[in-house]
Scaffold this motif. Structure first.
Motif, PDB file in Angstrom:
ATOM      1  N   GLY A  70       0.635  -1.306  -0.029  1.00 58.56           N
ATOM      2  CA  GLY A  70       0.012   0.119  -0.012  1.00 58.56           C
ATOM      3  C   GLY A  70       0.771   1.150  -0.047  1.00 58.56           C
ATOM      4  N   GLN A  71       2.039   1.138   0.797  1.00 49.44           N
ATOM      5  CA  GLN A  71       2.781   2.276   0.661  1.00 49.44           C
ATOM      6  C   GLN A  71       3.385   2.726  -0.579  1.00 49.44           C
ATOM      7  OE1 GLN A  71       3.234   4.178   3.018  1.00 49.44           O
ATOM      8  NE2 GLN A  71       4.868   5.512   3.104  1.00 49.44           N
ATOM      9  N   ARG A  74       0.843   3.955  -3.250  1.00 44.85           N
ATOM     10  CA  ARG A  74       0.602   5.081  -2.703  1.00 44.85           C
ATOM     11  C   ARG A  74       1.542   6.284  -3.738  1.00 44.85           C
ATOM     12  NH1 ARG A  74       1.487   8.310   2.833  1.00 44.85           N
ATOM     13  NH2 ARG A  74       1.074  10.240   2.327  1.00 44.85           N
ATOM     14  N   PHE A  75       2.682   5.797  -3.924  1.00 48.22           N
ATOM     15  CA  PHE A  75       3.580   6.884  -4.671  1.00 48.22           C
ATOM     16  C   PHE A  75       4.069   6.483  -5.897  1.00 48.22           C
ATOM     17  CE2 PHE A  75       4.517   7.465   0.056  1.00 48.22           C
ATOM     18  CZ  PHE A  75       4.201   8.695   0.278  1.00 48.22           C
ATOM     19  N   GLU A  76       3.719   5.307  -6.455  1.00 43.57           N
ATOM     20  CA  GLU A  76       4.247   5.018  -7.636  1.00 43.57           C
ATOM     21  C   GLU A  76       4.042   5.704  -8.824  1.00 43.57           C
ATOM     22  OE1 GLU A  76       3.281   0.809  -8.406  1.00 43.57           O
ATOM     23  OE2 GLU A  76       1.040   1.031  -8.371  1.00 43.57           O
ATOM     24  N   LEU A 115       3.453  15.838  -0.400  1.00 47.37           N
ATOM     25  CA  LEU A 115       3.420  14.596  -0.307  1.00 47.37           C
ATOM     26  C   LEU A 115       3.724  13.708   0.694  1.00 47.37           C
ATOM     27  CD1 LEU A 115       4.035  13.914  -4.384  1.00 47.37           C
ATOM     28  CD2 LEU A 115       1.717  14.102  -3.310  1.00 47.37           C
ATOM     29  N   SER A 117       6.944  12.837   1.090  1.00 49.10           N
ATOM     30  CA  SER A 117       8.041  11.784   0.505  1.00 49.10           C
ATOM     31  C   SER A 117       9.247  12.265   1.046  1.00 49.10           C
ATOM     32  CB  SER A 117       8.291  11.978  -0.847  1.00 49.10           C
ATOM     33  OG  SER A 117       8.401  13.166  -1.382  1.00 49.10           O
TER      34      SER A 117
END
Length: 623
Positions: A70-71, A74-76, A115, A117
């Protein structure tokens, strides 16, 4: 004769042989169970507990993998969205334009904060970083070349870059996404997007398990224990180290191999690990994340499962021991029971012999008892009849005592009636019809009075039945007053009746209650004859659920010596010929038949007071 005598002695010997045989079988069975439980039972209990632990671990493993995926999900897609921005395309086309670079740096910093990140930076086709969110920090990526990272050359070739590593500049672990910056079909550069993994590890700590994430070389990249970072669970061979150095996955971090040994037992993979906490054995559950190049493993300490298995085996052995002891006790009790049964058989034979001897005697005794029972039943019936006769005799005795006064009571009205009748004849002859009618009316009234008195006496003398009904105390007292009127006049006594604020209804028989009141008021009149105060007070009150009737005189009272005997049959304090001593005894039994109570006490102000307690009743007749 010799053979018959040998049988009893052979019985106990045979029983002892059977008991020894049973003991041998019981001992062999217990030893066999101990051996089976100690060997096969231990392995079975271990497998069962390992299966239960693995089931719990599978849930933990699925949850950990789901969080990691899930992590990443979320960013891919975010790197490609950033790479498609015109500003990003412009900064790789004109890396020397400071205004464009400054604008790109500000944009990347803003997006990174938005975001959440770790880092976002832009590289040209040769791998040199031209813009980054950390351009103004001490660990700025601007000017650094990352062409050796797989996420760069995979994206530079037009694909999607994926890589997890320790940052060579920031020295922070993270997962990298790479996306190509395109101008038509040409790739101008790469956008790199790094996410932090420290937050995920925080959720793994504090459980009764350990979680590790390893790369293809077996090196631990993420773990619930920080001291396991950059440790390998596989031997660090030169080939593995060379492949790791080629991408500088762990920068300059020192890699080390954990002292582990692996084994398979009960269908599960086990790993023994020695560290500062000592040597521990873990049950290993693993799942590959091929999209990230990771292997997620959950390590469950087997100490608890093995302790539970050992406890199960011990409990089973204790149960075997307990069962053996119970069987031994049962065998012992059975042997004793057999001996007792033999003794009982002997005793039963002796008892049967004695029973036969006593049966004839018992039959004779039973016949005698039957005769006595019949005789006693007849006597009891006679006693009941005598009791009923005594009650009636008491009333007849009272009537006998009343006869002299009744004669006077009837003679006066008869004489008056004769005079009124004679006068009426004379008045008729003189044609004084109205005066004659008045005299005749007086004669009728006198006759009615004598009839009423006769009716009350007739009802009083009649034998009552045993039927109980709702009776008005006021009505019974009215008829009682008519019966005792002559006795009151003879004693020069006055009767005062207080019926209470409302009519009082009781459960009784009207005639028998009237008999009780006649007896009590007559006795009060006897007690009042020698007193200065010749009032007799009768009151009726409802007290709780009971009805209480009190009859009080102002005489000398009841001596203490006779209070306990006053209701005994044939006990009297009157002279010879003045009473049978049955009135109070009959009255006591009548009130008991009504379910009530009759008692006597001396009033504090003088005189005796008889108290009748009866059950209050409604209008419904009961039997």
């Amino acid at each position: 004769m010799t053979h018959t005598a040998a049988l009893p002695s052979a019985g106990p010997a045979l029983r002892r042989a059977l008991v020894r045989h049973h003991w041998r079988w019981l001992t062999m069975l217990a030893l066999g169970l101990v051996i089976v439980i100690g060997t096969w039972g231990g392995r079975y209990a271990t497998r069962v507990n390992f299966d239960a632990a693995a089931l719990r671990g599978e849930n933990t493993l699925r949850l950990a993998v789901a969080v990691l995926r899930g992590q990443m999900a979320r960013f891919e897609r975010l790197p490609q969205l950033i790479a498609d921005q015109d500003l990003i395309r412009q900064v790789v086309q004109t890396p020397g334009d400071r205004a464009v670079v400054a604008e790109a740096n500000a944009y990347l910093k803003e997006v990174n904060i938005l975001l959440g990140s770790s880092d976002i930076y832009v590289m040209t086709q040769d791998g040199t970083t031209v813009a980054a969110n950390n351009h103004d920090s001490d660990v700025s990526f601007v000017g650094e070349n990352f062409a050796y990272r797989p996420y760069f050359f995979d994206a530079a070739s037009g694909g999607e870059g994926r890589f997890f590593a320790l940052g060579t500049t920031s020295l922070k672990r993270g997962y990298y996404f790479g996306a190509p910056i395109r101008d038509g079909d040409a790739v101008l550069g790469v956008v790199a997007f790094k996410i932090d993994v420290d937050g995920i590890e925080e959720t793994w700590r504090g459980g009764d398990y350990e979680i590790i994430v390893t790369d293809p070389e077996g090196i631990i990249f993420m773990a619930s224990r920080a001291d396991w970072h950059f440790s390998s669970i596989l031997p660090l061979t030169p080939d593995r180290l060379a492949r790791t150095d080629q991408t500088r996955r762990y920068a300059d971090a020192r890699l080390r191999a954990l002292p582990v040994t692996s084994d398979d037992q009960a269908g599960h993979r086990l790993m023994a690990l020695t560290d500062v906490l000592g040597t521990r054995e873990f049950l290993v559950l693993a799942e590959d994340m091929s999209e990230a190049g990771w292997t997620v493993q959950v390590l469950l300490d087997t100490a608890s499962a093995r302790a539970q298995a050992l406890t199960t085996v011990i409990v089973a052995l204790l149960l075997v021991g307990l069962g053996t002891m119970m069987a031994a006790v049962w065998l012992q009790r059975r042997a004793r029971l057999m001996e007792r049964m033999q003794l009982q058989r002997d005793a039963r034979a002796e008892l049967e012999r004695r029973v036969v001897e006593r049966t004839a005697e018992l039959a004779t005794v039973n016949r005698r008892l039957e005769a006595e029972v019949a005789e006693r039943r007849a006597t009891e019936a006679e006693l009941r009849t005598a009791q009923a006769s005594l009650v009636q005799a008491g009333k007849l005795a009272a009537l006998g005592q009343m006869s002299a006064a009744l004669s006077h009571e009837f003679n006066q009205p008869l004489g008056a009636a004769r005079n009124f009748a004679d006068n009426a004849l004379v008045l008729i002859e003189r044609n004084r019809i109205e005066d004659a009618r008045d005299n005749i009316s007086r004669v009728v009234a006198l006759v009615d009075r004598m009839a009423t008195l006769s009716r009350h006496l007739r009802n009083f003398a009649r034998k009552p039945n045993s039927r109980l009904e709702t009776v008005s105390v006021t009505e019974v007292m009215s008829e009682t007053r008519e019966i005792v009127a002559f006795r009151l006049r003879a004693a020069d006594a006055t009767l005062e009746f207080d019926p209470g604020p409302e009519p009082l209804l009781v459960r009784a028989g009207a005639v028998r209650l009237q008999q009780v009141l006649v007896n009590l008021i007559s006795n009060a009149a006897d007690a009042a004859e020698g007193s200065a105060d010749r009032r007799i007070a009768v009151s009726a009150r409802a007290e709780g659920g009971r009805a209480v009737i009190r009859v009080r005189d102002h005489g000398p009272g009841v001596p203490d010596a006779i209070v306990e005997r006053i209701f005994d049959p044939f006990f009297t304090t009157k002279g010879v010929g003045k009473g049978l001593g049955l009135g109070l005894s009959i009255s006591y039994n009548i009130i008991k038949d009504f379910g009530g109570e009759l008692r006597v006490m001396n009033h504090p102000d003088g005189g005796a007071e008889f108290i009748i307690e009866l059950i209050r009743s409604g209008r419904t007749t009961v039997t």
